[in-house]
Design a protein around this motif. Structure first.
Motif, mmCIF file in Angstrom:
data_model
loop_
_atom_site.group_PDB
_atom_site.id
_atom_site.type_symbol
_atom_site.label_atom_id
_atom_site.label_comp_id
_atom_site.label_asym_id
_atom_site.label_seq_id
_atom_site.Cartn_x
_atom_site.Cartn_y
_atom_site.Cartn_z
ATOM 1 N N GLY A 96 32.252 31.275 36.796
ATOM 2 C CA GLY A 96 32.642 32.568 36.021
ATOM 3 C C GLY A 96 32.789 32.404 34.633
ATOM 4 O O GLY A 96 32.947 31.123 33.884
ATOM 5 N N THR A 97 32.942 33.488 33.837
ATOM 6 C CA THR A 97 33.081 33.449 32.367
ATOM 7 C C THR A 97 34.742 33.294 32.044
ATOM 8 O O THR A 97 35.387 33.370 33.085
ATOM 9 N N GLU A 146 36.560 36.357 33.236
ATOM 10 C CA GLU A 146 36.630 36.441 34.571
ATOM 11 C C GLU A 146 37.694 35.500 35.094
ATOM 12 O O GLU A 146 38.701 35.721 36.205
ATOM 13 N N ASN A 147 37.883 34.259 34.589
ATOM 14 C CA ASN A 147 39.007 33.305 34.931
ATOM 15 C C ASN A 147 40.296 33.657 34.183
ATOM 16 O O ASN A 147 41.257 33.316 35.259
ATOM 17 N N SER A 168 41.489 36.461 33.667
ATOM 18 C CA SER A 168 42.037 37.665 34.307
ATOM 19 C C SER A 168 42.844 37.468 35.579
ATOM 20 O O SER A 168 43.634 38.426 36.008
ATOM 21 N N GLN A 186 31.692 33.018 41.196
ATOM 22 C CA GLN A 186 31.558 34.575 40.705
ATOM 23 C C GLN A 186 30.115 34.951 41.050
ATOM 24 O O GLN A 186 29.652 36.085 41.075
#
Length: 311
Positions: free
Chosen positions: A196-197, A200-201, A203, A281
């Motif tokens: 994940g980006t 994404e992490n 959040s 992800q």
């Protein structure tokens, strides 16, 4: 679905009851089967029980000669007690009339490599099995015992000092093909893109929360604390903490434009003895470009480009 499902890593193939009819069908169609080797004799031939049928893998059929270390005796001895792939070359009888299946792991590896040479491209996501862990990275079985290298800097964005901080031997993971040197049959994998980006992490966390983390490095200006494999934050130093220690941390702020998470250490929780869980992800397909940094990041984008050619 990952691209190596036709030739899965050893130990991850679907369990199939093996009978004489199954062996005959596999011999006719060149199907790759899998079962556990239970014995290695003095001549380094492997025995594989196949129900009421004895399977035999001659020494020269255990490992494809182009695989690194194939000439070493340990490369055969180490297969005892483990699941190995094989094709069926012939079915004969022993001196008592009992059926014996002559098997070849080498032929299964040759078939798998031929498939990979034709189909694998950078960015493709594969199912892998961790076979060995080292300070510089992890060795992965990507299919039929064919080993690829996962360098430590490509395991996650969060920096590690040893690959055993993320994986354990025998673990099933996903990884993407970073490069494929077809001439030398050398495959390099990457893992961090699947985790994940930054957004994404990030959040998954919010300012004001107190969460668990792992100390990954201690510098003069602070401690880098891993909140997730692809997300770390910075906290002020606290005496007695060392890389690998678990901590509870208070999240003071999260700033996407600077890709920074500011933390405050609440308490040390002692050394972390097992690799922490992680979630993917991305689980299949083929990556071309992966951008880790947020769209409003103030500096140059942090990204991975999966090129069509090898290194």
């Amino acid at each position: 679905m990952p691209e190596n499902r036709r030739f899965p890593p050893e130990g991850l193939a679907p369990s199939v009851p093996i009978s004489l009819s199954v062996l005959k069908d596999a011999m006719e169609h060149g199907t790759v089967l899998e079962a556990a080797a239970t014995r290695c004799d003095a001549a380094h031939n492997l025995t594989i029980p196949l129900g009421s049928i004895r399977g035999l893998v001659p020494h020269e059929e255990v490992i494809a000669p182009w695989i690194s270390g194939a000439h070493r005796d340990i490369s055969v001895l180490s297969k005892v007690g483990k699941e190995i792939c094989f094709t069926v070359k012939s079915i004969t009888s022993d001196e008592k009339g009992a059926p014996v299946a002559l098997l070849s792991r080498k032929d299964a590896q040759e078939s798998a490599m031929e498939f990979f040479l034709e189909h694998l491209r950078p960015g493709m996501v594969l199912t892998c099995r961790v076979t060995h862990l080292a300070p510089f990275g992890a060795f992965l079985d990507i299919g039929c015992g064919i080993i690829a290298m996962l360098p430590i800097e490509l395991i996650s964005v969060s920096r590690l000092s040893h690959s055993n901080q993320r994986f354990r031997v025998g673990q099933k993971i996903l990884a993407a093909v970073k490069s494929f040197d077809r001439e030398n049959r050398r495959i390099t994998m990457s893992h961090r893109e699947l985790l994940g980006t930054w957004m994404e992490n990030a959040s998954r966390f919010a300012p004001g929360e107190t969460v668990r983390g792992i100390v990954r490095s201690v510098k003069e200006y602070g401690c880098f604390i891993e909140l997730a494999p692809n997300l770390s934050g910075l906290a002020e130093n606290r005496e007695g903490l060392a890389p690998g220690d678990g901590v509870s941390v208070y999240i003071k702020s999260i700033r996407p434009e600077r890709m920074k998470v500011k933390l405050q250490i609440i308490e040390g929780l002692g050394p972390v003895t097992e690799p922490p869980d992680f979630q993917y992800q991305i689980t299949d397909g083929q990556l071309e470009r992966w951008i880790y940094s947020p769209p409003n990041y103030e500096k140059e984008a942090v990204e991975t480009i999966f090129t069509a050619s090898g290194p």
